[in-house]
Design an enzyme around this catalytic site. Sequence first.
Site, short mmCIF file in Angstrom:
data_model
loop_
_atom_site.label_atom_id
_atom_site.label_comp_id
_atom_site.label_asym_id
_atom_site.label_seq_id
_atom_site.Cartn_x
_atom_site.Cartn_y
_atom_site.Cartn_z
N ARG A 1 -11.72 -39.89 23.77
CA ARG A 1 -11.79 -41.11 24.57
C ARG A 1 -10.49 -41.91 24.45
O ARG A 1 -10.05 -42.20 23.35
CB ARG A 1 -12.98 -41.95 24.09
CG ARG A 1 -13.10 -43.30 24.76
CD ARG A 1 -13.55 -43.14 26.19
NE ARG A 1 -13.86 -44.43 26.78
CZ ARG A 1 -14.20 -44.58 28.05
NH1 ARG A 1 -14.28 -43.52 28.84
NH2 ARG A 1 -14.47 -45.76 28.53
N GLU B 1 -42.35 -40.90 3.44
CA GLU B 1 -42.23 -40.43 2.05
C GLU B 1 -41.87 -41.59 1.13
O GLU B 1 -41.05 -41.45 0.23
CB GLU B 1 -41.21 -39.29 1.96
CG GLU B 1 -41.60 -38.12 2.83
CD GLU B 1 -41.71 -36.79 2.09
OE1 GLU B 1 -41.59 -36.77 0.87
OE2 GLU B 1 -41.96 -35.80 2.78
#
Lengths: 260, 382
Positions: free
Chosen positions: B268, B363
Amino acid sequence: MEIVVCVKPVPEADTRLRATADGRGLDPENVKFVLAGYDESAVEQALLLKEAVPGSKVRVVSTGPAPRTEEVLRAAIALGCDEAIWAEAPAETVADPVAAARRLAVAVRAVPHDLVLCGKQAGDDESGLVAGALGELLEIPDFGFVTDLRWDAASARFRFRRAAEAGTEHWECATPVVIGLQQAWNDPRTAKLPAILKSRKAPIARSPAPSLPDDAPRSVPERFSLPAPRTGAKMIEYKTPEDAATQLVRILREEAKVFP
Amino acid sequence: MPDFSLTPEQESLRDAARKFARTEMAPHAAECDRTGRFPEEVYRKAYDLGLMNLNVPTEHGGSGLGLFEQCLIVEELAHGCGGMTTSIIANCLALEPIILGGSPEQQTRLLDPFCAQYQLASFCLTEPSGGSDAGGLSTRARRSGDEYVLDGEKCFITNAPHASLYTVFATIDPALHHRGITAFAVPRSTPGVTPGPDEDKMGHRASSTSTVRFEGARVPVANRLGPEGEGFSLAMRTLDQTRTPIGALATGIAQAALDHAAKYALERRTFGKPIGEHQAIQIKLANMAQAVRAARLLTWYSAWTIAGGAKGTLESSIAKCFASDTALHVADEAIQTFGGYGYMRAYPVEKLLRDAKLTQIYEGANEIQRTVIARELLREYA
Ligand SMILES: Cc1cc2nc3c(=O)[nH]c(=O)nc-3n(C[C@H](O)[C@H](O)[C@H](O)COP(=O)(O)OP(=O)(O)OC[C@H]3O[C@@H](n4cnc5c(N)ncnc54)[C@H](O)[C@@H]3O)c2cc1C
């Protein structure tokens, strides 16, 4: 059936390649060497034939330096080949396809071989010469660009096809034969984790260098260079497809002068 | 000297997982993210290659890998797709209580046929009334002859709609709090076991998550994992094993974000040069790279500690917490590097942010991890 597959370690497809300091070869630093597509197909075909013909054995042979050659031999073992044979040689030497074929021929001659399978060409230099040279050195028939390789037990012959310019050649051939394979019956399989772990411990037999007086490679790489980076790519920023097309036509006409 | 190099075995496992992630997972990641499709064909292939029951000993049909090797594989898979990875490793979580708490007879009876073909299992701990306070769960297990009768509801259960086996945590007496919790292996075919419809999620959309209801579900005593009242400890010991791979999963997402951002920074151009030549973007990339490496090394360290026989509660909480915070932050910075394109669904980085977010929650939410870290830490100073 006694099958020998010849494979070559080649750089993984998306590797960033660099030339060595002397400009004559590929710098192996940080390059991962793998089985290339055609060799994967050759291994796959060998395993398919082994499955189709009870009592068959597949040996995989490669020539080149450590550790890359050992890596591809282990990869082939993980896929299901029974034994691996390594003809150690410097990378510069086996850059010459005939020198590579001589080393492979020594290894092949030392084991029983009804079928010698190669990829139709290497995944890196794409020379496509090894299968032909092997046939010559082993003094047995060789065929390149082979598809649909079948074993006909009744006649004890291989049947296969080759794509020719204006149609398809259908061949049959007695054993032993060297085949440069275009395509296996199906996509190459993937090795399973337990087989990968087991392959790390598999023994690798060594094959001696050819004892010919004129064994020096006939060709040596002169210069290795990468394609110059492409420049001049132009990104069109646009709001609508019409806008993009209008800009593209203007650039093609006024800047690239593709049409007036 | 500590040694950070991988053995040839570890390298080839990592390479195999990387290849699978690139060729089998990544190409379907965007589509599954958009549609929420559960790519069963990918999971079947993962099973076929041995990428699924990583922690199950080989004598019971699993891959029998150590925690360090599991982490190497999970990081690579997550680079391909976080959501698919959650579904692929859910079996490890669900089967770990059987590996840790099951008798040899139970291991053979439950694991061998399960691992002999492609099947999914789910770990059923969380309930609608609360996940963090697992000790206060309310699913009941009442003894009735040589059976237990299970009643209650679990929620947010990974793979539940597709699973054939559930490991369920229930209480024999809520008054006993965590000392009443008991673990069971419950086949999906048990009458009275009903998974709910697939939840519509922010991320991990290739994974499947649902409730599971237990209504008078009769489970033989032979399927109780460990003694009555030992279920809470079993759940915690399970999570001590599986928390580190979640750190690895988060690291994989973070590495993917960094890879996308760095490549984009080279392509870019603004103000006449690639944005990677603007110092603001360079600093961003440098910080992202530091965080990703730190996350990986903490994960490796935790795995190495636990593989060496330690309980690893502190190290695995640090790894999971740091790596998941890193994944969210690095995905965020990757979006910023992409500018407006980063915000668009057509580009891959916004998915990484949504996927990263879950790693801070499941978790054990990171608040709980920090509570654990502080508790273990202060114990060292007390
Ligand atoms: C996609 C997905 C998949 C999942 N898969 C599974 C699965 O397979 N099996 C399973 O059993 N569970 C699964 N879970 C559940 C997950 O583990 C829980 O969501 C998680 O433990 C948090 O529980 P909760 O959602 O009830 O939040 P709560 O416990 O209600 O917590 C809400 C908030 O309060 C904070 N908090 C709670 N207690 C404290 C405290 N004491 N101190 C400070 N802060 C606190 C939490 O950190 C959180 O920020 C999954 C969840 C999701 C979203």
